[in-house]
Structures are given as structure tokens and as C-alpha cells.
Design a protein around this motif. Structure first.
Motif, PDB file in Angstrom:
ATOM      1  N   UNK A   1       0.911  -1.233   0.131  1.00 46.99           N
ATOM      2  CA  UNK A   1      -0.194   0.015   0.173  1.00 46.99           C
ATOM      3  C   UNK A   1       0.791   1.314  -0.205  1.00 46.99           C
ATOM      4  N   UNK A   2       0.501   2.161  -0.777  1.00 44.62           N
ATOM      5  CA  UNK A   2       0.985   3.616  -0.745  1.00 44.62           C
ATOM      6  C   UNK A   2       0.045   4.636  -0.808  1.00 44.62           C
ATOM      7  N   UNK A   3      -0.048   5.280   0.325  1.00 41.82           N
ATOM      8  CA  UNK A   3      -1.107   6.425   0.399  1.00 41.82           C
ATOM      9  C   UNK A   3      -0.328   7.691   0.595  1.00 41.82           C
ATOM     10  N   UNK A   4      -1.138   8.782   0.279  1.00 43.01           N
ATOM     11  CA  UNK A   4      -0.533  10.191   0.222  1.00 43.01           C
ATOM     12  C   UNK A   4      -0.525  10.651   1.574  1.00 43.01           C
ATOM     13  N   UNK A   5       0.657  11.406   1.600  1.00 46.67           N
ATOM     14  CA  UNK A   5       0.820  11.943   3.322  1.00 46.67           C
ATOM     15  C   UNK A   5      -0.485  12.275   4.013  1.00 46.67           C
ATOM     16  N   UNK A   6      -1.470  13.055   3.476  1.00 45.75           N
ATOM     17  CA  UNK A   6      -2.805  13.150   4.115  1.00 45.75           C
ATOM     18  C   UNK A   6      -3.641  12.306   3.199  1.00 45.75           C
TER      19      UNK A   6
END
Length: 159
Positions: free
Chosen positions: A76-81
Motif C-alpha cells: 500500500x502506498x497512500x498520500x501523506x494526508x
């Protein structure tokens, strides 16, 4: 950066989706538990757009007596917010043919059609939690014979 909570929530969403497929849990608004209304799916037998197109998934599973979908190594790779995320996972998909299919194919017919591959997905955080907005599956290998598809469905050719 992905938080541990985002990774867990997204991994659980994927696991619940695969379990729903195998248990054939398609009651009510089932697809909205996993997908956004504008979802796009891409599979070896074509593409579908919109939550209503998830009916194609039910139809595809109906070609088999039973299935077992196993997901592993979820990345999984999510945005900082975290509002958007990407995810990929390996998958082993085993499909058991209906008795009628086996009878039609003869006494030596393989009862299983197995696919090894991987999924890639884009997700959005909604008021109900993470939902898949784009999902594609890529078959890397297969064993056995796929079901006989209706004439209007033509599998896409691998690039």
C-alpha cells in the motif's frame, strides 16, 4: 507515507472483498462496501465502468460451482494526508467447474481452472472508509481450461 492504520484498513478491504466473492455474498448494495460509484475494473475478459457494472462480477462467478481467491503480499502506498492510495497484491484464484461443464468436456476434463497473477488498485477514502476506484487483474499463468464464454465476450489479448 502510508500509516499502519491505512495499510490495515486497505488490506482488510481486499480480504473482505475476496471472501465475499467466494461466499457469493452479493446481497443488497454489496458492491458499495468495496468500490466507489465510478469504479473502473479491467480483467482479462474486458473492462467495466461504474458500480452497476459490478454485476459482471456476479455473472462471471456464476460460471463456476465454487471459487477460492487468495490475496497475499499487499503493498500500500497512500498520500501523506491519506485521501488516495495505491495498492497491489499477488493473487491465486482457483475456480471449480460446474458438473455440466465437466460432462460436456468429457471424462478426462480438469475440474479446476487456476489463475496466478496480481491485482493493482487505486483507492479513495470516503465517508464509509477506503473504497476501490480502479482495479485491474493481470493473469501471469493459468492451468486447466477456462469456462466457455458467451459469444459476446472475447478475452483481451495480453500485451
Amino acid at each position: 507515507m502510508t500509516t499502519q492504520t491505512d495499510h490495515i484498513e486497505i488490506s482488510m478491504l481486499i480480504s473482505r472483498f475476496f471472501r465475499a466473492l467466494d461466499e457469493r455474498k452479493f446481497e443488497g448494495d454489496w458492491a458499495r462496501s468495496y468500490f466507489t460509484d465510478d469504479v473502473r475494473t479491467v480483467t482479462p475478459i474486458g473492462s467495466s465502468d461504474g458500480i452497476e457494472a459490478m454485476e459482471d462480477t456476479k455473472e462471471a462467478l456464476g460460471r463456476y460451482a465454487r471459487t477460492q481467491h487468495i490475496a497475499s503480499d499487499v503493498l500500500v502506498d497512500a498520500e501523506p494526508v491519506p485521501v488516495r492510495a495505491g495498492a497491489s497484491w499477488n493473487a491465486l484464484m482457483t475456480h471449480v467447474h460446474h458438473d455440466a461443464t465437466l460432462q460436456q468436456r468429457g471424462k478426462d476434463a480438469n475440474p479446476l481452472f487456476t489463475v496466478g497473477g496480481y491485482y493493482e488498485a487505486e483507492l479513495r477514502r470516503t465517508g464509509q472508509g477506503w473504497r476501490i476506484s480502479h482495479m485491474s487483474v493481470r493473469a501471469v499463468w493459468t492451468t486447466g481450461e477456462p469456462p466457455v464464454l458467451p459469444p459476446e465476450i472475447q478475452p483481451t489479448q495480453a500485451a
